[in-house]
Write a protein that holds these residues in place. Structure first.
Motif, PDB file in Angstrom:
ATOM      1  N   PRO A  70       0.800  -1.235   0.000  1.00  0.00           N
ATOM      2  CA  PRO A  70       0.000   0.000   0.000  1.00  0.00           C
ATOM      3  C   PRO A  70       0.833   1.286   0.000  1.00  0.00           C
ATOM      4  O   PRO A  70       0.339   2.335  -0.381  1.00  0.00           O
ATOM      5  CB  PRO A  70      -0.808  -0.102   1.299  1.00  0.00           C
ATOM      6  CG  PRO A  70       0.009  -0.958   2.182  1.00  0.00           C
ATOM      7  CD  PRO A  70       0.744  -1.911   1.305  1.00  0.00           C
ATOM      8  N   VAL A  74      -0.004   5.115  -1.708  1.00  0.00           N
ATOM      9  CA  VAL A  74      -0.227   6.367  -0.974  1.00  0.00           C
ATOM     10  C   VAL A  74       0.621   7.481  -1.564  1.00  0.00           C
ATOM     11  O   VAL A  74       0.137   8.593  -1.824  1.00  0.00           O
ATOM     12  CB  VAL A  74       0.114   6.160   0.511  1.00  0.00           C
ATOM     13  CG1 VAL A  74       0.024   7.468   1.251  1.00  0.00           C
ATOM     14  CG2 VAL A  74      -0.802   5.149   1.130  1.00  0.00           C
ATOM     15  N   THR A  78      -1.041  10.950  -3.737  1.00  0.00           N
ATOM     16  CA  THR A  78      -0.888  12.369  -3.443  1.00  0.00           C
ATOM     17  C   THR A  78      -0.050  13.053  -4.514  1.00  0.00           C
ATOM     18  O   THR A  78      -0.304  14.197  -4.854  1.00  0.00           O
ATOM     19  CB  THR A  78      -0.250  12.570  -2.070  1.00  0.00           C
ATOM     20  OG1 THR A  78       0.883  11.720  -1.974  1.00  0.00           O
ATOM     21  CG2 THR A  78      -1.205  12.223  -0.968  1.00  0.00           C
ATOM     22  N   VAL A  82      -0.811  16.595  -6.431  1.00  0.00           N
ATOM     23  CA  VAL A  82       0.175  17.677  -6.376  1.00  0.00           C
ATOM     24  C   VAL A  82       0.654  18.007  -7.787  1.00  0.00           C
ATOM     25  O   VAL A  82       0.853  19.176  -8.139  1.00  0.00           O
ATOM     26  CB  VAL A  82       1.350  17.281  -5.462  1.00  0.00           C
ATOM     27  CG1 VAL A  82       2.483  18.264  -5.575  1.00  0.00           C
ATOM     28  CG2 VAL A  82       0.904  17.199  -4.025  1.00  0.00           C
TER      29      VAL A  82
ATOM     30  N   TYR B 116       2.028  -2.542   8.038  1.00  0.00           N
ATOM     31  CA  TYR B 116       0.795  -1.827   7.690  1.00  0.00           C
ATOM     32  C   TYR B 116      -0.336  -2.808   7.449  1.00  0.00           C
ATOM     33  O   TYR B 116      -1.451  -2.628   7.916  1.00  0.00           O
ATOM     34  CB  TYR B 116       1.001  -0.992   6.421  1.00  0.00           C
ATOM     35  CG  TYR B 116       1.832   0.246   6.604  1.00  0.00           C
ATOM     36  CD1 TYR B 116       1.856   0.916   7.815  1.00  0.00           C
ATOM     37  CD2 TYR B 116       2.579   0.763   5.552  1.00  0.00           C
ATOM     38  CE1 TYR B 116       2.617   2.052   7.978  1.00  0.00           C
ATOM     39  CE2 TYR B 116       3.335   1.894   5.705  1.00  0.00           C
ATOM     40  CZ  TYR B 116       3.356   2.539   6.923  1.00  0.00           C
ATOM     41  OH  TYR B 116       4.096   3.658   7.062  1.00  0.00           O
ATOM     42  N   VAL B 130      -4.767   1.742   2.255  1.00  0.00           N
ATOM     43  CA  VAL B 130      -4.225   2.961   1.652  1.00  0.00           C
ATOM     44  C   VAL B 130      -4.703   4.181   2.428  1.00  0.00           C
ATOM     45  O   VAL B 130      -3.920   5.081   2.753  1.00  0.00           O
ATOM     46  CB  VAL B 130      -4.628   3.045   0.168  1.00  0.00           C
ATOM     47  CG1 VAL B 130      -4.208   4.380  -0.408  1.00  0.00           C
ATOM     48  CG2 VAL B 130      -3.980   1.938  -0.610  1.00  0.00           C
ATOM     49  N   VAL B 133      -2.853   4.367   5.832  1.00  0.00           N
ATOM     50  CA  VAL B 133      -1.489   4.885   5.761  1.00  0.00           C
ATOM     51  C   VAL B 133      -1.512   6.379   5.438  1.00  0.00           C
ATOM     52  O   VAL B 133      -0.815   7.177   6.061  1.00  0.00           O
ATOM     53  CB  VAL B 133      -0.679   4.115   4.695  1.00  0.00           C
ATOM     54  CG1 VAL B 133       0.709   4.683   4.587  1.00  0.00           C
ATOM     55  CG2 VAL B 133      -0.608   2.660   5.053  1.00  0.00           C
ATOM     56  N   LEU B 134      -2.376   6.738   4.482  1.00  0.00           N
ATOM     57  CA  LEU B 134      -2.424   8.132   4.025  1.00  0.00           C
ATOM     58  C   LEU B 134      -2.834   9.072   5.151  1.00  0.00           C
ATOM     59  O   LEU B 134      -2.225  10.108   5.376  1.00  0.00           O
ATOM     60  CB  LEU B 134      -3.434   8.243   2.866  1.00  0.00           C
ATOM     61  CG  LEU B 134      -3.659   9.632   2.295  1.00  0.00           C
ATOM     62  CD1 LEU B 134      -2.722   9.835   1.146  1.00  0.00           C
ATOM     63  CD2 LEU B 134      -5.079   9.789   1.818  1.00  0.00           C
ATOM     64  N   ARG B 138       0.929   8.274   7.876  1.00  0.00           N
ATOM     65  CA  ARG B 138       1.721   9.311   7.215  1.00  0.00           C
ATOM     66  C   ARG B 138       0.943  10.604   7.102  1.00  0.00           C
ATOM     67  O   ARG B 138       1.051  11.328   6.114  1.00  0.00           O
ATOM     68  CB  ARG B 138       2.154   8.824   5.825  1.00  0.00           C
ATOM     69  CG  ARG B 138       2.944   7.540   5.859  1.00  0.00           C
ATOM     70  CD  ARG B 138       3.383   7.156   4.483  1.00  0.00           C
ATOM     71  NE  ARG B 138       4.305   8.124   3.949  1.00  0.00           N
ATOM     72  CZ  ARG B 138       5.616   8.048   4.101  1.00  0.00           C
ATOM     73  NH1 ARG B 138       6.147   7.063   4.743  1.00  0.00           N
ATOM     74  NH2 ARG B 138       6.394   8.968   3.597  1.00  0.00           N
ATOM     75  N   THR B 142       0.933  13.976   4.329  1.00  0.00           N
ATOM     76  CA  THR B 142      -0.254  14.395   3.594  1.00  0.00           C
ATOM     77  C   THR B 142      -0.564  15.856   3.881  1.00  0.00           C
ATOM     78  O   THR B 142      -1.000  16.597   2.998  1.00  0.00           O
ATOM     79  CB  THR B 142      -1.430  13.496   3.977  1.00  0.00           C
ATOM     80  OG1 THR B 142      -0.998  12.148   3.923  1.00  0.00           O
ATOM     81  CG2 THR B 142      -2.585  13.680   3.048  1.00  0.00           C
ATOM     82  N   GLU B 145       1.594  17.867   1.701  1.00  0.00           N
ATOM     83  CA  GLU B 145       1.157  17.865   0.309  1.00  0.00           C
ATOM     84  C   GLU B 145      -0.053  18.763   0.108  1.00  0.00           C
ATOM     85  O   GLU B 145      -0.185  19.452  -0.906  1.00  0.00           O
ATOM     86  CB  GLU B 145       0.845  16.431  -0.130  1.00  0.00           C
ATOM     87  CG  GLU B 145       2.034  15.772  -0.767  1.00  0.00           C
ATOM     88  CD  GLU B 145       2.200  14.332  -0.372  1.00  0.00           C
ATOM     89  OE1 GLU B 145       1.319  13.793   0.308  1.00  0.00           O
ATOM     90  OE2 GLU B 145       3.235  13.751  -0.737  1.00  0.00           O
TER      91      GLU B 145
END
Lengths: 130, 324
Positions: A70, A74, A78, A82, B116, B130, B133-134, B138, B142, B145
């Motif tokens: 995964p 991720v 993003t 971006v 994870y 996903v 984690v996002l 993390r 994010t 970003e």
């Protein structure tokens, strides 16, 4: 056996096409498209790395044990958003360049710049020409 | 995969920028379907809405603002070709050390991914790893970003902002005033579809814990609905629905929402963006935290995209007014 690296080779080819467009084309919009291709090739590279044979998408389910990795998903998710934001910024700069120079071709912009610089030199009384 | 290469070569060859942009859209769609094959459904979702949707639209607007065809190349492409060939062959040489695609024991699958996959159910309690984690492991990345996206939106506004106040007084010809009287079918079909697109965006937003989706995708889809409305009914009426200043403020609000979730968890005695302390039960705290920051992400992405599009379209009106 060689097919195991096929994705990586496609990534390299796409990346090089993108790089070629950026180097060889003078048109600013074409350059941005080239950068997009370059960017997508990197996305494909990450996503191919995440793949596990016999695995499924990383959404947990009963009686499934193998999942794709995964973490690259991720990062790339993003990165895509971006990427569009920065692309919009580049396009905005292009629009302003078009308004200022009435052209989005690199050569004609450079020509106008050198012309302007030499005109300024002639007007400048401290210039060596006088 | 081979299709992608063909399309990329065509993009390099064609001089007509309109065709190039259309091919870029197809390229985005094909790479999205490739991501589905590679089990990356969340990424495919994002690429389909961004690569095939929004980016094509933005490029089309920019082409209509600048010029449609490219002038013949006057560089020496041989040198560029040599550089590219050399770099490419070095990279190909490098790939021979790479593990094969799909091998389960490649270095990338050994270190953190098993943790994870194994523990996120107990620690975060969200089915979609996903998203876990996002938004949880993390979340700090994010956040960064999201700030980048917000900054890009501010940058586009700074570059393209027209003196809007003067335009507002006199009735401005919207981009498609002539069109939206003629194309009755488009108007009616889009009117029927708009609520469903927005509903779908909301579904994607709040279903991100259980299936593919989340704030980033939902934001882009929502913005696509507004942009569709702008294209069909004209900029003036769209600006009446969503004020440009409001949408900029809302973008800032999304970033603030994200950051303040972090601050609240800090004040409750946890680390920055540590959701366990948000509620008495760690799992429900995680759920609340993820819901809130995904909301922040969705709000910011949607309003930044809308702002960017409004700025480009507004520039078109501005240029037209200046010419006449």
């Amino acid at each position: 056996m060689l097919m195991g690296l096929f994705n990586n080779w496609v990534v390299v080819v796409l990346m090089m096409i993108g790089l070629y467009i950026v180097i060889a084309h003078g048109n600013l919009i074409k350059k941005i498209v080239g950068l997009t291709i370059f960017q997508t090739s990197v996305f494909i590279f990450y996503i191919s790395m995440a793949k596990v044979d016999g695995g499924t998408a990383p959404i947990l389910m009963a009686n499934v044990t193998k999942y794709a990795n995964p973490l690259p998903h991720v990062l790339i998710l993003t990165a895509i958003v971006v990427g569009i934001a920065t692309m919009a910024l580049a396009l905005a700069l292009t629009v302003r360049i078009k308004e200022a120079y009435n052209s989005i071709e690199e050569e004609s912009i450079q020509e106008q710049n050198t012309k302007q610089a030499s005109e300024l030199d002639e007007l400048d009384p401290r210039s060596d020409k006088y | 995969m081979a299709l992608l290469v063909v399309i990329a070569i065509e993009i390099a060859r064609l001089k007509d920028l309109f065709a190039v942009v259309m091919l870029t859209g197809i390229y985005g769609l094909i790479s999205a379907s490739f991501f589905v094959v590679m089990d990356a459904v969340d990424v495919a979702f994002t690429e389909a809405s961004v690569g095939a949707g929004i980016s094509t639209l933005l490029m089309l607007v920019v082409i209509s603002l600048t010029q449609r065809s490219e002038h013949p190349v006057r560089h020496r492409p041989v040198v560029a070709l040599l550089v590219v060939m050399f770099t490419g062959s070095m990279l190909i040489y490098g790939t021979f050390d790479m593990p094969y695609i799909g091998e389960g024991d490649a270095p990338i699958h050994i270190h953190i991914a098993p943790r994870y996959l194994k523990d996120s159910m107990q620690e975060v309690g969200v089915v979609n790893v996903v998203t876990a984690v996002l938004a949880s492991y993390r979340a700090f990345d994010t956040f960064g970003e999201l700030v980048v996206i917000f900054t890009a939106g501010v940058g586009v506004s700074a570059l393209l902002m027209t003196a809007g106040r003067r335009d507002d007084k006199k009735p401005v010809g919207s981009i498609n005033d002539s069109m939206h009287k003629q194309h009755l079918v488009l108007r009616i079909v889009s009117k029927i579809m708009l609520p469903f697109i927005m509903l779908f965006a909301l579904y994607v937003q709040f279903h991100g814990d259980y299936g593919p989706g989340g704030g980033f995708q939902a934001g882009v889809i929502f913005a696509a609905a507004i942009i569709l409305y702008t294209l069909i009914f004209g900029l003036t009426s769209a600006r009446r629905v969503i004020n440009q200043t409001t949408s900029q403020l809302v973008a800032a609000f999304g970033v603030l929402l994200y950051g303040s979730v972090g601050l609240v968890s800090l004040l409750n005695g946890g680390n920055f963006l540590d959701y366990n302390v948000l509620a008495s039960n760690p799992i429900s705290g995680q759920h609340l935290g993820i819901l809130l920051i995904e909301l922040g992400v969705g709000i910011t992405v949607a309003s930044v995209m809308i702002t960017i599009f409004f700025n480009f379209a507004g520039r078109q009106v501005f240029q037209k007014n200046k010419d006449t």
